[in-house]
Scaffold this active site. Sequence first.
Site, PDB file in Angstrom:
ATOM      1  N   HIS B 113      11.683  64.066  57.585  1.00 42.84           N
ATOM      2  CA  HIS B 113      11.333  62.754  57.013  1.00 42.84           C
ATOM      3  C   HIS B 113      12.494  62.359  56.110  1.00 42.84           C
ATOM      4  O   HIS B 113      13.183  63.219  55.568  1.00 42.84           O
ATOM      5  CB  HIS B 113      10.045  62.831  56.190  1.00 42.84           C
ATOM      6  CG  HIS B 113       8.839  63.204  56.988  1.00 42.84           C
ATOM      7  ND1 HIS B 113       8.234  62.350  57.877  1.00 42.84           N
ATOM      8  CD2 HIS B 113       8.135  64.358  57.041  1.00 42.84           C
ATOM      9  CE1 HIS B 113       7.198  62.958  58.439  1.00 42.84           C
ATOM     10  NE2 HIS B 113       7.114  64.182  57.949  1.00 42.84           N
ATOM     11  N   THR B 177      18.266  77.984  51.015  1.00 42.41           N
ATOM     12  CA  THR B 177      18.719  76.593  50.923  1.00 42.41           C
ATOM     13  C   THR B 177      20.242  76.498  50.937  1.00 42.41           C
ATOM     14  O   THR B 177      20.777  75.408  50.975  1.00 42.41           O
ATOM     15  CB  THR B 177      18.214  75.952  49.618  1.00 42.41           C
ATOM     16  OG1 THR B 177      18.727  76.731  48.520  1.00 42.41           O
ATOM     17  CG2 THR B 177      16.701  75.960  49.540  1.00 42.41           C
ATOM     18  N   ARG B 192      17.969  83.733  46.058  1.00 46.44           N
ATOM     19  CA  ARG B 192      19.108  84.170  45.236  1.00 46.44           C
ATOM     20  C   ARG B 192      19.562  85.540  45.724  1.00 46.44           C
ATOM     21  O   ARG B 192      18.758  86.318  46.237  1.00 46.44           O
ATOM     22  CB  ARG B 192      18.691  84.295  43.771  1.00 46.44           C
ATOM     23  CG  ARG B 192      18.135  83.017  43.178  1.00 46.44           C
ATOM     24  CD  ARG B 192      19.248  82.091  42.733  1.00 46.44           C
ATOM     25  NE  ARG B 192      18.727  80.921  42.053  1.00 46.44           N
ATOM     26  CZ  ARG B 192      19.014  79.655  42.411  1.00 46.44           C
ATOM     27  NH1 ARG B 192      19.796  79.414  43.447  1.00 46.44           N
ATOM     28  NH2 ARG B 192      18.527  78.646  41.723  1.00 46.44           N
TER      29      ARG B 192
END
Lengths: 218, 198
Positions: B113, B177, B192
């Site tokens: 989206h 990410t 991390r």
Amino acid sequence: MIWRNDHLKHDWFHRPLPENIELGQNVYIESSYVFAAFFSELHPGLVMGEGSGAYGLSSLGTGAGGRIQVGAYTCLNSTSLIADAIITIGAHCLFAWGAVVTDQRIPVSADAVARRRALLETASDPVRRLRPATEPKPVHIGDNVWVGFDSVITGGVNVGHGAVIGCKTMITEDVPPYAIVVGNPCRLLRYLQADDGEEARSAALREFGLAPGLPVIS
Amino acid sequence: METPLLHILAPGMRLEGDWYDGALPENIVAGENTRVDSSACFRYYRAKGPVGLRTGANVTLWRTSIAPEESALIEIGDHSWIANASLACRLRISIGKRVFVAGGVTIIDSDFHPLTPATRLLDTVAVSPVGDRSHRPAIDARPVEIEDDVWIGYNATILKGVRIGAGAVIAPGAVVTADVPAGCTVSGNPARMVESRV
């Protein structure tokens, strides 16, 4: 343009839709299984606005005094809403798979006695309506909010207009309008530009040949 | 005769005793002895190009959603094992050789989206029962690359634009990410580094 849930005639789940729900025009309900845990005794116990939908394995669960309101063009894609008080969701929201909105505080009360009593009372009920272990707190989610997959929003939380919640994020505090919050524990990433006013909304509806100015619940 | 648990992956095949009523897509290329449990893996397969899925040899696909959109390509190298995962792809997801993907993993090369509020609002109407999915706004996608010998733990998530270096380990539940250097272990949401071998 009127669209109908014709596939519900072939629904695999054996129960009819509850009587005490108000569906706007062109609302999609994947299956009556969405209401398997819908025990609201309110009239209405659920309101869904124009063009909204409960897709996949979504679940709209309520206790006797629970109510859920979902605004126009909001998409629940395998999302669970669990209300013992009230959950209000605005228009044009996107909820991804596995997302949960509950008006209970989680982790539930440290009061082990209350938790035990809730389970014992639940077990004595043949249809096992889950008794709340804490006092429910209303949840309010504004318009045009996007909730990522597997995220959890808990009791008493207000999520502001236009906000974005990342995936697998636990929300226990208010989210300001247009904020992007991500991670677990959740942190504020940044704010988005507010460019989705009434004009943008009318233009979006016109684009698909829909009349602007429909009643919006928020 | 007992229905086999896993079937050879081959274009256009209807699998013997398949519980899901479908055929394997025509536009796939599979190496020797690559196996799949059911055509249900291709329930959301929408690739229209010449190849939407290309696998090496000896790959295992178990109840995994292979979901490339119209012009997308998913590549999986030799001996990789993927079970109960979701690969949703607008552009390209490349998985190397001997990559192990545990249950509940999600690998996506797009957020599916738009982020900008006005465009996102338009998308909610486009995907609604009375909208038109062929007129959705432009949505960002960046390819995902997972190199050889990577281990991805249960319920981990790999997000768009990420490159995971050879031999890296993704801990269960991690949300990746950013790029992960070769040989490192990452954990958490966002992920991390918890161990470096470089």
